[in-house]
Every structure is written in structure tokens, then in C-alpha cells.
Design a protein around this motif. Sequence first.
Motif, PDB file in Angstrom:
ATOM      1  N   MET A  93       0.824  -1.212   0.000  1.00  0.00           N
ATOM      2  CA  MET A  93       0.000   0.000   0.000  1.00  0.00           C
ATOM      3  C   MET A  93       0.858   1.262   0.000  1.00  0.00           C
ATOM      4  O   MET A  93       0.481   2.271  -0.590  1.00  0.00           O
ATOM      5  N   ALA A  94       2.000   1.220   0.673  1.00  0.00           N
ATOM      6  CA  ALA A  94       2.876   2.391   0.714  1.00  0.00           C
ATOM      7  C   ALA A  94       3.406   2.708  -0.675  1.00  0.00           C
ATOM      8  O   ALA A  94       3.485   3.875  -1.072  1.00  0.00           O
ATOM      9  N   VAL A  95       3.756   1.688  -1.410  1.00  0.00           N
ATOM     10  CA  VAL A  95       4.271   1.899  -2.758  1.00  0.00           C
ATOM     11  C   VAL A  95       3.145   2.314  -3.700  1.00  0.00           C
ATOM     12  O   VAL A  95       3.354   3.106  -4.617  1.00  0.00           O
ATOM     13  N   ASP A  96       1.937   1.838  -3.441  1.00  0.00           N
ATOM     14  CA  ASP A  96       0.794   2.210  -4.271  1.00  0.00           C
ATOM     15  C   ASP A  96       0.584   3.724  -4.259  1.00  0.00           C
ATOM     16  O   ASP A  96       0.325   4.323  -5.303  1.00  0.00           O
ATOM     17  N   ALA A  97       0.717   4.351  -3.112  1.00  0.00           N
ATOM     18  CA  ALA A  97       0.568   5.807  -3.034  1.00  0.00           C
ATOM     19  C   ALA A  97       1.631   6.500  -3.869  1.00  0.00           C
ATOM     20  O   ALA A  97       1.343   7.461  -4.602  1.00  0.00           O
ATOM     21  N   ASN A  98       2.852   6.012  -3.802  1.00  0.00           N
ATOM     22  CA  ASN A  98       3.926   6.605  -4.605  1.00  0.00           C
ATOM     23  C   ASN A  98       3.689   6.409  -6.090  1.00  0.00           C
ATOM     24  O   ASN A  98       3.953   7.308  -6.893  1.00  0.00           O
ATOM     25  N   VAL A  99       3.191   5.252  -6.478  1.00  0.00           N
ATOM     26  CA  VAL A  99       2.904   4.997  -7.888  1.00  0.00           C
ATOM     27  C   VAL A  99       1.839   5.975  -8.384  1.00  0.00           C
ATOM     28  O   VAL A  99       1.967   6.543  -9.479  1.00  0.00           O
ATOM     29  N   LEU A 100       0.791   6.196  -7.595  1.00  0.00           N
ATOM     30  CA  LEU A 100      -0.246   7.153  -7.994  1.00  0.00           C
ATOM     31  C   LEU A 100       0.341   8.543  -8.190  1.00  0.00           C
ATOM     32  O   LEU A 100       0.054   9.226  -9.179  1.00  0.00           O
ATOM     33  N   ILE A 101       1.177   8.967  -7.273  1.00  0.00           N
ATOM     34  CA  ILE A 101       1.791  10.293  -7.367  1.00  0.00           C
ATOM     35  C   ILE A 101       2.692  10.377  -8.595  1.00  0.00           C
ATOM     36  O   ILE A 101       2.615  11.332  -9.380  1.00  0.00           O
ATOM     37  N   PHE A 102       3.543   9.372  -8.778  1.00  0.00           N
ATOM     38  CA  PHE A 102       4.490   9.410  -9.889  1.00  0.00           C
ATOM     39  C   PHE A 102       3.783   9.384 -11.239  1.00  0.00           C
ATOM     40  O   PHE A 102       4.221  10.036 -12.194  1.00  0.00           O
ATOM     41  N   ILE A 163      -0.726   2.321   7.668  1.00  0.00           N
ATOM     42  CA  ILE A 163      -1.444   3.322   6.888  1.00  0.00           C
ATOM     43  C   ILE A 163      -1.030   4.721   7.316  1.00  0.00           C
ATOM     44  O   ILE A 163      -0.759   5.590   6.477  1.00  0.00           O
ATOM     45  N   ALA A 164      -0.971   4.940   8.627  1.00  0.00           N
ATOM     46  CA  ALA A 164      -0.586   6.265   9.119  1.00  0.00           C
ATOM     47  C   ALA A 164       0.831   6.622   8.690  1.00  0.00           C
ATOM     48  O   ALA A 164       1.087   7.733   8.195  1.00  0.00           O
ATOM     49  N   SER A 165       1.754   5.683   8.836  1.00  0.00           N
ATOM     50  CA  SER A 165       3.145   5.990   8.467  1.00  0.00           C
ATOM     51  C   SER A 165       3.328   6.087   6.957  1.00  0.00           C
ATOM     52  O   SER A 165       4.124   6.889   6.472  1.00  0.00           O
ATOM     53  N   SER A 166       2.578   5.299   6.186  1.00  0.00           N
ATOM     54  CA  SER A 166       2.730   5.393   4.727  1.00  0.00           C
ATOM     55  C   SER A 166       2.137   6.694   4.200  1.00  0.00           C
ATOM     56  O   SER A 166       2.659   7.264   3.243  1.00  0.00           O
ATOM     57  N   MET A 167       1.063   7.180   4.813  1.00  0.00           N
ATOM     58  CA  MET A 167       0.528   8.493   4.417  1.00  0.00           C
ATOM     59  C   MET A 167       1.573   9.570   4.690  1.00  0.00           C
ATOM     60  O   MET A 167       1.794  10.452   3.864  1.00  0.00           O
ATOM     61  N   PHE A 168       2.219   9.482   5.843  1.00  0.00           N
ATOM     62  CA  PHE A 168       3.244  10.468   6.197  1.00  0.00           C
ATOM     63  C   PHE A 168       4.419  10.408   5.223  1.00  0.00           C
ATOM     64  O   PHE A 168       4.852  11.428   4.689  1.00  0.00           O
ATOM     65  N   THR A 169       4.924   9.206   4.966  1.00  0.00           N
ATOM     66  CA  THR A 169       6.102   9.095   4.103  1.00  0.00           C
ATOM     67  C   THR A 169       5.774   9.405   2.646  1.00  0.00           C
ATOM     68  O   THR A 169       6.555  10.064   1.965  1.00  0.00           O
ATOM     69  N   ALA A 170       4.618   8.945   2.154  1.00  0.00           N
ATOM     70  CA  ALA A 170       4.286   9.149   0.734  1.00  0.00           C
ATOM     71  C   ALA A 170       3.925  10.599   0.430  1.00  0.00           C
ATOM     72  O   ALA A 170       4.312  11.121  -0.615  1.00  0.00           O
ATOM     73  N   LEU A 171       3.186  11.221   1.326  1.00  0.00           N
ATOM     74  CA  LEU A 171       2.706  12.570   1.024  1.00  0.00           C
ATOM     75  C   LEU A 171       3.609  13.679   1.551  1.00  0.00           C
ATOM     76  O   LEU A 171       3.626  14.769   0.991  1.00  0.00           O
ATOM     77  N   PHE A 172       4.338  13.407   2.608  1.00  0.00           N
ATOM     78  CA  PHE A 172       5.165  14.465   3.186  1.00  0.00           C
ATOM     79  C   PHE A 172       6.652  14.273   2.895  1.00  0.00           C
ATOM     80  O   PHE A 172       7.307  15.152   2.339  1.00  0.00           O
ATOM     81  N   VAL A 173       7.182  13.106   3.236  1.00  0.00           N
ATOM     82  CA  VAL A 173       8.628  12.891   3.112  1.00  0.00           C
ATOM     83  C   VAL A 173       9.063  12.932   1.644  1.00  0.00           C
ATOM     84  O   VAL A 173      10.047  13.599   1.310  1.00  0.00           O
ATOM     85  N   THR A 174       8.325  12.241   0.761  1.00  0.00           N
ATOM     86  CA  THR A 174       8.728  12.286  -0.654  1.00  0.00           C
ATOM     87  C   THR A 174       8.609  13.694  -1.209  1.00  0.00           C
ATOM     88  O   THR A 174       9.463  14.118  -2.001  1.00  0.00           O
ATOM     89  N   ARG A 175       7.616  14.427  -0.775  1.00  0.00           N
ATOM     90  CA  ARG A 175       7.444  15.815  -1.254  1.00  0.00           C
ATOM     91  C   ARG A 175       8.609  16.692  -0.788  1.00  0.00           C
ATOM     92  O   ARG A 175       9.129  17.507  -1.556  1.00  0.00           O
ATOM     93  N   VAL A 176       9.034  16.503   0.449  1.00  0.00           N
ATOM     94  CA  VAL A 176      10.175  17.270   0.967  1.00  0.00           C
ATOM     95  C   VAL A 176      11.439  16.935   0.163  1.00  0.00           C
ATOM     96  O   VAL A 176      12.204  17.825  -0.209  1.00  0.00           O
ATOM     97  N   ILE A 177      11.625  15.663  -0.139  1.00  0.00           N
ATOM     98  CA  ILE A 177      12.810  15.266  -0.916  1.00  0.00           C
ATOM     99  C   ILE A 177      12.740  15.869  -2.325  1.00  0.00           C
ATOM    100  O   ILE A 177      13.721  16.376  -2.830  1.00  0.00           O
ATOM    101  N   PHE A 178      11.563  15.798  -2.968  1.00  0.00           N
ATOM    102  CA  PHE A 178      11.420  16.389  -4.296  1.00  0.00           C
ATOM    103  C   PHE A 178      11.660  17.892  -4.264  1.00  0.00           C
ATOM    104  O   PHE A 178      12.291  18.449  -5.144  1.00  0.00           O
ATOM    105  N   ASP A 179      11.114  18.564  -3.273  1.00  0.00           N
ATOM    106  CA  ASP A 179      11.286  20.005  -3.175  1.00  0.00           C
ATOM    107  C   ASP A 179      12.760  20.369  -2.967  1.00  0.00           C
ATOM    108  O   ASP A 179      13.282  21.305  -3.498  1.00  0.00           O
TER     109      ASP A 179
END
Length: 179
Positions: A93-102, A163-179
Motif C-alpha cells: 500500500m505504501a508503494v501504491d501511493a507513490n505509484v499514484l503520485i508518480f 497506513i498512518a506511516s505510509s501516508m506520512f512518508t508518501a505525502l510528506f517525506v517524498t514531497r520534501v525530498i522532491f522540493d
Amino acid sequence: NAGALDVPLVPDPISEFTISPLLWVDIRNKGIFAIQLSCVVVIAFMALYYLKAGLIAVLCLMLNILLIMGTMIFVQGTFTLPGLAGLVLTIGMAVDANVLIFERIREEQGKGASLRIAIRNGYQRAFRTILDANVTTFLMAAILYWRASEEVKGFALVLMLGIASSMFTALFVTRVIFD
């Protein structure tokens, strides 16, 4: 007493089953192998298909697993076999969120947007889908935790933490790294 049949009770049991205490070792090893295999497959897919963005997703996946493990240690939770299954489901599920974003980012770049705009729009457009999927899964896990047996509660607890940690990592941590 009317119509009762005379059936004698036999003191010897019909059958007996013995479960070795080593059964847990085999189950634990299979669970750990499933986690390792799922991590390897997910890491390979993300790194090969999404390249740099995939490596960012893999980094966040590792952080996600670390957060789940740390939280389980903090609350002194025990990983049961269903709990290990919850961890494997969380990895997917954690990777699924990243796939949707990418994929949203790719769509935006395909429309001619700059990378910065594509990233911003990709996160904005994927947010609702990710939130919907994770909230419904979290609610189902909460109901499982509330009504299920102790073994299934382990699955539900790990899934809710995941779910809570994957929401945090997918939506916040990856965004911070991209920024």
C-alpha cells in the motif's frame, strides 16, 4: 427423556493432535521470508521503473517500515503471523501511493508542464485518491481491531500503523525530498 438413545460415553478420546512448539519458528521464518521477498520485489520494481523517483520511494518505504517497527516496540506490541501479513500489505500500500503520485507527475509532464509544476500538480491530484483509499482501509482495520479476535487485532494494529506511516512518508517525506 422421551426418544433418548442409549449412547455410552467412552473415556478414551477419538483422536489426539499434538502441535510442536517448533511450529512457531517455521511460521515466523516464513513470515520474515515473505516480508524480505516483498521488499526485494518492490524495491527492484520501483528502482527499475521509476529510476530516481523510485529510489526516493524505496527510501520512504524503508522509513515507513522503521516507523512501524519503532511504534510496535514503543507500544510493546507483538508481531503475530497476521501482524506480519499486515506488514506485507502495508509495504504494497505504501508503494501504491507513490505509484499514484508518480503517474500523475508523468501525466503533467506529458502535458508540457515544468518539473516543479508537474510535481505540485501530481501531489495535488493524487491526494484525494490516496486519502480515500487509506481512510477506508483504516476504518476497516479499526473495525477489525474493535470486533476481532486477538490474532486478527495484531493484523489490524499493524495495518493501522502502516497506513498512518505510509501516508506520512508518501505525502510528506517524498514531497520534501522532491522540493
